[in-house]
Design an enzyme around this catalytic site. Structure first.
Site, PDB file in Angstrom:
ATOM      1  N   TYR A 155       0.830  -1.204   0.000  1.00 53.81           N
ATOM      2  CA  TYR A 155       0.000   0.000   0.000  1.00 53.81           C
ATOM      3  C   TYR A 155       0.864   1.254   0.000  1.00 53.81           C
ATOM      4  CZ  TYR A 155      -3.158   3.685   1.516  1.00 53.81           C
ATOM      5  OH  TYR A 155      -3.855   4.868   1.596  1.00 53.81           O
ATOM      6  N   LYS A 159       1.722   4.344  -2.928  1.00 54.59           N
ATOM      7  CA  LYS A 159       1.559   5.772  -2.709  1.00 54.59           C
ATOM      8  C   LYS A 159       2.826   6.547  -3.097  1.00 54.59           C
ATOM      9  CE  LYS A 159      -2.663   5.473  -1.517  1.00 54.59           C
ATOM     10  NZ  LYS A 159      -3.723   5.995  -2.432  1.00 54.59           N
TER      11      LYS A 159
END
Length: 218
Positions: A155, A159
């Site tokens: 995750y 980003k």
């Protein structure tokens, strides 16, 4: 005010959390908005909650990049015109961290958070680049504060991708009148982080500089 009156906004992952709050604010400013997501029940709940004819929804899994162009055309029909603003908000999160990340988890998160963002933006901007550059268009990417610190799980690594893509596209697309910006929230009280919601009225958070959670409305 009505600074977005007459503008059409596409928000991915807009059925809850930050995406839905962005949709509500855009509507307050006069925009017509389409929110997308994979869960049709959640989309219908969002439509009922907002209860405004300026808000529409469409089931759309951004990780299925082969449907990007077709879904953009469907979006334009629903809006009755071109898309002026794209908000890349859709994202998925998994708790697996190094050294226990599986390939399946990696692929699932990257398909939505990185690949989906890139190809949807490419599909839409390739059309915008052929149009009148004096008609301002905008891309807003939702990254994370995690996109600016070390990362050991998918995750947060996606980003980083979004932050880098935002900078790259900002330079690449500026000559075409397409402005690209990013937002990098800290820890925010949404359903993606249920531990925040479980604290109920207690909004203390040691990891944010203000020592509290952010709210999606912010």
């Amino acid at each position: 005010g009505e600074i977005l009156k007459g503008r059409n906004v596409l928000i991915t992952g807009g059925s809850s959390g930050i995406g839905l709050c962005i949709a509500k604010k855009c509507i307050q400013q006069g925009a017509s908005v389409i929110i997308t997501g994979r869960n049709e029940v959640k989309l219908k709940q969002a439509i009922n909650e907002v209860n405004n004819p300026l808000l529409k929804s469409m089931a759309w899994d951004v990780s299925n990049v082969s449907q990007s162009f077709e879904n953009i055309l469907k979006t334009k029909k629903l809006l009755g015109g071109d898309i002026d603003i794209l908000v890349n908000n859709a994202g998925v999160l998994s708790a697996e961290d190094f050294p226990n990340v599986t390939e399946e988890v990696w692929d699932k998160i990257y398909a939505t958070n990185s690949k989906g963002v890139f190809f949807l933006t490419q599909s839409l901007c390739s059309q915008w680049m052929k149009e009148d550059k004096n008609k301002l268009k905008k891309v807003i990417n939702i990254s994370s504060q995690g996109g600016f610190v070390g990362a050991t799980y998918p995750y947060r690594m996606t980003k980083w991708d979004v932050a880098g893509l935002t900078q790259g596209l900002g330079i690449r697309l500026a000559p075409y009148g397409i402005i690209v910006n990013g937002i990098a929230p800290g820890i925010t009280a949404t359903s993606m982080l249920p531990e925040c919601l479980n604290q109920k009225r207690n909004i203390y958070c040691s990891q944010n500089p203000l020592k509290r959670f952010a709210f999606p409305e912010e």
